[in-house]
Design a protein around this motif. Sequence first.
Motif, PDB file in Angstrom:
ATOM      1  N   ILE A 154       7.709   2.702  -3.202  1.00 34.69           N
ATOM      2  CA  ILE A 154       7.635   1.239  -3.137  1.00 34.69           C
ATOM      3  C   ILE A 154       8.656   0.599  -4.088  1.00 34.69           C
ATOM      4  CG2 ILE A 154       6.119  -0.703  -3.724  1.00 34.69           C
ATOM      5  CD1 ILE A 154       3.862   0.867  -2.337  1.00 34.69           C
ATOM      6  N   LEU A 155       8.860   1.214  -5.245  1.00 41.88           N
ATOM      7  CA  LEU A 155       9.892   0.685  -6.162  1.00 41.88           C
ATOM      8  C   LEU A 155      11.281   0.752  -5.541  1.00 41.88           C
ATOM      9  CD1 LEU A 155       9.023   2.045  -9.739  1.00 41.88           C
ATOM     10  CD2 LEU A 155       8.862  -0.315  -8.906  1.00 41.88           C
ATOM     11  N   LEU A 156      11.484   1.714  -4.637  1.00 45.12           N
ATOM     12  CA  LEU A 156      12.801   1.853  -3.995  1.00 45.12           C
ATOM     13  C   LEU A 156      12.995   0.869  -2.842  1.00 45.12           C
ATOM     14  CD1 LEU A 156      13.180   5.744  -3.826  1.00 45.12           C
ATOM     15  CD2 LEU A 156      14.223   4.146  -5.449  1.00 45.12           C
ATOM     16  N   LEU A 204       9.413  13.260  -2.545  1.00 42.99           N
ATOM     17  CA  LEU A 204       8.474  12.177  -2.269  1.00 42.99           C
ATOM     18  C   LEU A 204       9.204  11.185  -1.378  1.00 42.99           C
ATOM     19  CD1 LEU A 204       5.626  11.217  -3.010  1.00 42.99           C
ATOM     20  CD2 LEU A 204       6.584  10.121  -5.036  1.00 42.99           C
ATOM     21  N   ALA A 205       8.668  10.971  -0.177  1.00 45.08           N
ATOM     22  CA  ALA A 205       9.336  10.111   0.808  1.00 45.08           C
ATOM     23  C   ALA A 205      10.810  10.516   0.945  1.00 45.08           C
ATOM     24  CB  ALA A 205       9.210   8.634   0.442  1.00 45.08           C
ATOM     25  N   GLN A 206      11.034  11.822   1.034  1.00 43.94           N
ATOM     26  CA  GLN A 206      12.383  12.394   1.253  1.00 43.94           C
ATOM     27  C   GLN A 206      13.367  12.181   0.113  1.00 43.94           C
ATOM     28  OE1 GLN A 206      12.460  10.381   4.971  1.00 43.94           O
ATOM     29  NE2 GLN A 206      10.677  11.684   5.287  1.00 43.94           N
ATOM     30  N   ARG A 207      12.862  11.779  -1.049  1.00 44.64           N
ATOM     31  CA  ARG A 207      13.760  11.607  -2.181  1.00 44.64           C
ATOM     32  C   ARG A 207      13.357  12.581  -3.293  1.00 44.64           C
ATOM     33  NH1 ARG A 207      16.671   6.886  -1.979  1.00 44.64           N
ATOM     34  NH2 ARG A 207      18.065   8.120  -3.286  1.00 44.64           N
ATOM     35  N   GLY A 208      14.343  13.245  -3.879  1.00 46.27           N
ATOM     36  CA  GLY A 208      14.100  14.086  -5.040  1.00 46.27           C
ATOM     37  C   GLY A 208      13.485  13.236  -6.139  1.00 46.27           C
ATOM     38  N   THR A 209      12.375  13.721  -6.700  1.00 51.64           N
ATOM     39  CA  THR A 209      11.610  12.913  -7.659  1.00 51.64           C
ATOM     40  C   THR A 209      11.300  13.767  -8.880  1.00 51.64           C
ATOM     41  OG1 THR A 209      10.677  11.544  -5.906  1.00 51.64           O
ATOM     42  CG2 THR A 209       9.413  11.686  -7.964  1.00 51.64           C
ATOM     43  N   HIS A 210      11.660  13.250 -10.060  1.00 50.23           N
ATOM     44  CA  HIS A 210      11.527  14.015 -11.294  1.00 50.23           C
ATOM     45  C   HIS A 210      10.506  13.343 -12.203  1.00 50.23           C
ATOM     46  CE1 HIS A 210      15.562  14.266  -9.591  1.00 50.23           C
ATOM     47  NE2 HIS A 210      15.653  15.490 -10.071  1.00 50.23           N
ATOM     48  N   TYR A 211       9.595  14.158 -12.773  1.00 50.20           N
ATOM     49  CA  TYR A 211       8.603  13.557 -13.678  1.00 50.20           C
ATOM     50  C   TYR A 211       8.044  14.606 -14.614  1.00 50.20           C
ATOM     51  CZ  TYR A 211       4.903  15.579 -10.759  1.00 50.20           C
ATOM     52  OH  TYR A 211       4.082  16.445 -10.095  1.00 50.20           O
ATOM     53  N   ARG A 271       5.087   6.028 -18.214  1.00 49.86           N
ATOM     54  CA  ARG A 271       4.074   7.101 -18.231  1.00 49.86           C
ATOM     55  C   ARG A 271       3.183   7.086 -16.995  1.00 49.86           C
ATOM     56  NH1 ARG A 271       7.356   8.247 -21.606  1.00 49.86           N
ATOM     57  NH2 ARG A 271       6.939   8.788 -23.781  1.00 49.86           N
ATOM     58  N   ILE A 272       3.798   6.777 -15.841  1.00 45.56           N
ATOM     59  CA  ILE A 272       3.057   6.706 -14.580  1.00 45.56           C
ATOM     60  C   ILE A 272       3.528   7.813 -13.638  1.00 45.56           C
ATOM     61  CG2 ILE A 272       2.564   5.287 -12.541  1.00 45.56           C
ATOM     62  CD1 ILE A 272       1.331   4.144 -15.077  1.00 45.56           C
ATOM     63  N   ASP A 273       2.600   8.551 -13.055  1.00 46.07           N
ATOM     64  CA  ASP A 273       2.914   9.579 -12.065  1.00 46.07           C
ATOM     65  C   ASP A 273       3.505   8.893 -10.824  1.00 46.07           C
ATOM     66  OD1 ASP A 273       2.596  11.380  -9.806  1.00 46.07           O
ATOM     67  OD2 ASP A 273       1.323  12.612 -11.093  1.00 46.07           O
ATOM     68  N   PRO A 274       4.683   9.342 -10.367  1.00 45.00           N
ATOM     69  CA  PRO A 274       5.330   8.683  -9.219  1.00 45.00           C
ATOM     70  C   PRO A 274       4.496   8.717  -7.941  1.00 45.00           C
ATOM     71  CG  PRO A 274       6.462  10.744  -9.815  1.00 45.00           C
ATOM     72  CD  PRO A 274       5.488  10.456 -10.902  1.00 45.00           C
ATOM     73  N   ARG A 275       3.481   9.588  -7.891  1.00 46.00           N
ATOM     74  CA  ARG A 275       2.655   9.697  -6.682  1.00 46.00           C
ATOM     75  C   ARG A 275       1.450   8.763  -6.701  1.00 46.00           C
ATOM     76  NH1 ARG A 275       1.609  15.920  -7.603  1.00 46.00           N
ATOM     77  NH2 ARG A 275       1.329  14.937  -9.639  1.00 46.00           N
ATOM     78  N   HIS A 334       0.862  -1.173   0.000  1.00 44.43           N
ATOM     79  CA  HIS A 334       0.000   0.000   0.000  1.00 44.43           C
ATOM     80  C   HIS A 334       0.899   1.224   0.000  1.00 44.43           C
ATOM     81  CE1 HIS A 334      -3.475  -2.489   0.874  1.00 44.43           C
ATOM     82  NE2 HIS A 334      -2.691  -3.138   1.723  1.00 44.43           N
ATOM     83  N   GLY A 335       0.499   2.218  -0.780  1.00 43.56           N
ATOM     84  CA  GLY A 335       1.275   3.455  -0.802  1.00 43.56           C
ATOM     85  C   GLY A 335       1.562   3.879  -2.218  1.00 43.56           C
ATOM     86  N   ARG A 336       2.431   4.866  -2.366  1.00 43.02           N
ATOM     87  CA  ARG A 336       2.726   5.438  -3.679  1.00 43.02           C
ATOM     88  C   ARG A 336       3.781   4.605  -4.389  1.00 43.02           C
ATOM     89  NH1 ARG A 336       0.836  10.963  -3.496  1.00 43.02           N
ATOM     90  NH2 ARG A 336       0.291  11.561  -1.371  1.00 43.02           N
TER      91      ARG A 336
END
Length: 245
Positions: free
Chosen positions: A133-135, A232-239, A156-160, A127-129
């Motif tokens: 979860i991939l990390l 996102l979850a304290q990680r820089g996230t680019h999209y 093509r998936i929003d990381p959130r 459960h979650g974003r």
Amino acid sequence: VFWARELATHSPELFEAQIKGQTISEITRRGKYIVFHLTHDFMLIHLKMTGRLYVSPAEDFSGDADRWLRVSFRLENQHELRFADTRKFGRVYLTPSLAEVIGKLGPEPLDDAFTLNDFTSRLAKRHGRIKPILLDQTLLAGVGNIYADEALWVARIDPRREVSTLNQDELSMIYHAVRQVLQQGIDNGGSTIDTYRKPDGSKGENQERFNVYDRMDQPCPECLTPITKIWLAQRGTHYCPVCQT
Ligand SMILES: [Zn+2]
């Protein structure tokens, strides 16, 4: 040992006493760990953000990484295996039991045995974003921040996105994208953002192929919309806010 806290399992004195005289029979990898198979033990090294492993002639400290030398191993051929680490997040483990260090790791995403079905059933329990979860290394071993961002752009998936909202087609896109970006990273010799070097000291080339990672405000290669960076979850996230939904 020049920096005791790099050792995850031993004091410098016990580490040196235990490893001395052992032979390296094989070097393999599991997830982000490099695994040295020794006579009696396994030594595992996690490079973390800035670790570098290389071999130099003994007594020669003219290499550009030598000023950050943390642990050095004298080999029988008058060379040294060296572990340098600017930021000191790297870790060295010495253990007779591999499971003690890497027993909880998820499957290798590039393994032939790792199927879309495996991926889907493992994700169904989460459960979650999707990005954090991939990390999670217990879901999949080896996917780091760069490759999670790149894979989600390819898929093509929003990381959130909440994992529970992903349909079968989207899960399939993510599964294939993760494998594609990891294989591309290997083919291009890794990503040199800062200090990463191949064992021969040269830089990787994968950073020249990024679509979103480290490209805030630069145009999306697909639609030219500026790339967004969030935390996102304290990680820089680019999209890409247009392509990734
Ligand atoms: Zn786009």
